[in-house]
Motif scaffolding. Structure first.
Motif: not given
Ligand code: DTB
Ligand code: SAM
Ligand code: SF4
Length: 330
Positions: A62, A78, A147, A168, A170, A237, A239, A280, A302, A307-310
């Motif tokens: 990611l 977040s 996404t 993606n 969800n 996915p 999460n 996640a 993943f 991940l994206l912010t974590t």
């Molecule tokens: C998904 O189902 N989970 C990913 C992805 N698709 C884009 C994102 C997870 C994010 C978890 C919190 C974060 O890192 O911000």
């Protein structure tokens, strides 16, 4: 793809065309959850082995290409501008930085690169640079995924033309619980985008989150909603909520980890040919529970420390876990 939201338990079948797969009622999925743990895992393993190499795991990396400042109010996120999570709003990343990350992901052995943007949906001017990213990442020999939120008419076709493999999007939770988690868009809005994606010939990646404060029935309804999509999503996915301080759900209690494994097992049984991604919240589950998830039919993760912010387990730790479990990459 069926683009409607079920509002009650589904007991009957469409009158004209036969569904591609069995239709699942919420009660049937709840009955899976109620099985003794070993019986549920045995069934999930059987289904898994009938459809996949049980020791092969697909890996996606990611990257958040546009972080923070999102107009939506998703209670777990977040990146919503409505909550003070200490995250700064950033501009779209430059192509060079995206490609640097994609090359590193490829070198580490990821097969898919997934680019996420904190948008309600892309404006026309937002889409152009993302199309360029898709084209260039594809040239590196990676599968591409984005996404970006809800799509307008014509945008899915542009993404397809750029070479996009997966989108993606969800549905996150059950129809009944959705409005308690998100009020700025509806589940039907999400279904409409999923239909656009499928109609454009892009593979659908669609799943949800557990740990939002939902009941077990709501978890079952989420799976029934996913499993009754026709065709079923290519990638699902699951999460585990990452609690984010400052969001309405930041203080939620973690769910029983065995219930998380049950969720994976029920996803595998209800969606036999889909890739089920242990997504996640993997870090927080620990290695023993992750191993049970792979046994229950999860065959995607993943991969990479963010991940994206974590945070996510780092790739070297995952490599060691794979070696200890005799798992190989797809
Ligand atoms: C998904 O189902 N989970 C990913 C992805 N698709 C884009 C994102 C997870 C994010 C978890 C919190 C974060 O890192 O911000
Ligand atoms: N804005 C786009 C959207 O909503 O589709 C793309 C990014 S959004 C972060 C993608 C998905 O990440 C959400 O639908 C949700 O399932 C998951 N997600 C976001 N924050 C999460 C969290 N704190 N814990 C677990 N999953 C999360
Ligand atoms: Fe925005 Fe997506 Fe986060 Fe919802 S999940 S607030 S749409 S980035």
């Amino acid at each position: 793809m069926t683009a409607s939201v079920a509002t009650a338990e589904q007991t009957c079948c469409p009158p004209t065309t036969a569904p591609a797969t069995k239709r699942w009622s919420v009660a049937e999925v709840e009955a899976l959850f109620a099985l003794p743990f070993n019986d549920l895992l045995f069934r999930a393993q059987q289904v898994h082995r009938e459809n996949f190499d049980p020791n092969a795991i697909q890996r996606s990396t990611l990257l958040s290409i546009k972080t923070g400042g999102c107009s939506e109010d998703c209670g777990y996120c977040s990146q919503s501008s409505r909550y003070d999570t200490g995250l700064n709003k950033e501009k779209l990343l430059p192509l060079t930085e995206v490609l640097e990350n994609a090359r590193a992901a490829k070198a580490k052995g990821s097969s898919r690169f997934c680019m996420g943007a904190a948008w309600r949906g892309p404006k026309e001017k937002d889409l152009e640079p993302v199309l360029e990213m898709v084209r260039e990442v594809k040239k590196l020999g990676l599968e591409t995924c984005v996404t970006l939120g809800m799509l307008r008419d014509g945008q899915a076709e542009k993404l397809k033309d750029a070479g996009l493999d997966y989108y993606n999007h969800n549905i996150d939770t059950s129809p009944e619980f959705y409005g308690q988690i998100i009020t700025t868009h509806t589940l039907q809005d999400r279904m409409d985008t999923l239909a656009k994606v499928r109609d454009a010939g892009i593979n659908v990646c669609c799943g949800g989150i557990v740990g939002l404060g939902e009941t077990k029935k709501s978890r079952a309804a989420l799976l029934a909603e996913l499993a009754n999509m026709d065709p079923q999503p290519d990638s699902v996915p699951i999460n585990n909520l990452v609690q984010i301080e400052g969001t309405p759900l930041g203080q939620n209690e973690a769910i029983d980890p065995f219930d998380f494994v049950r969720m994976i097992a029920a996803a595998r049984i209800t969606m036999p040919k889909s890739y089920v991604r242990l997504s996640a919240g993997r870090q927080e589950l620990g290695e023993g529970i992750q191993a049970l998830c792979f046994m229950a039919g999860a065959n995607s993760i993943f991969y990479g420390e963010r991940l994206l912010t974590t945070e996510n387990p780092d790739a070297d730790a995952d490599d060691k876990l794979f070696a200890r479990l005799g798992l190989k990459a797809v």
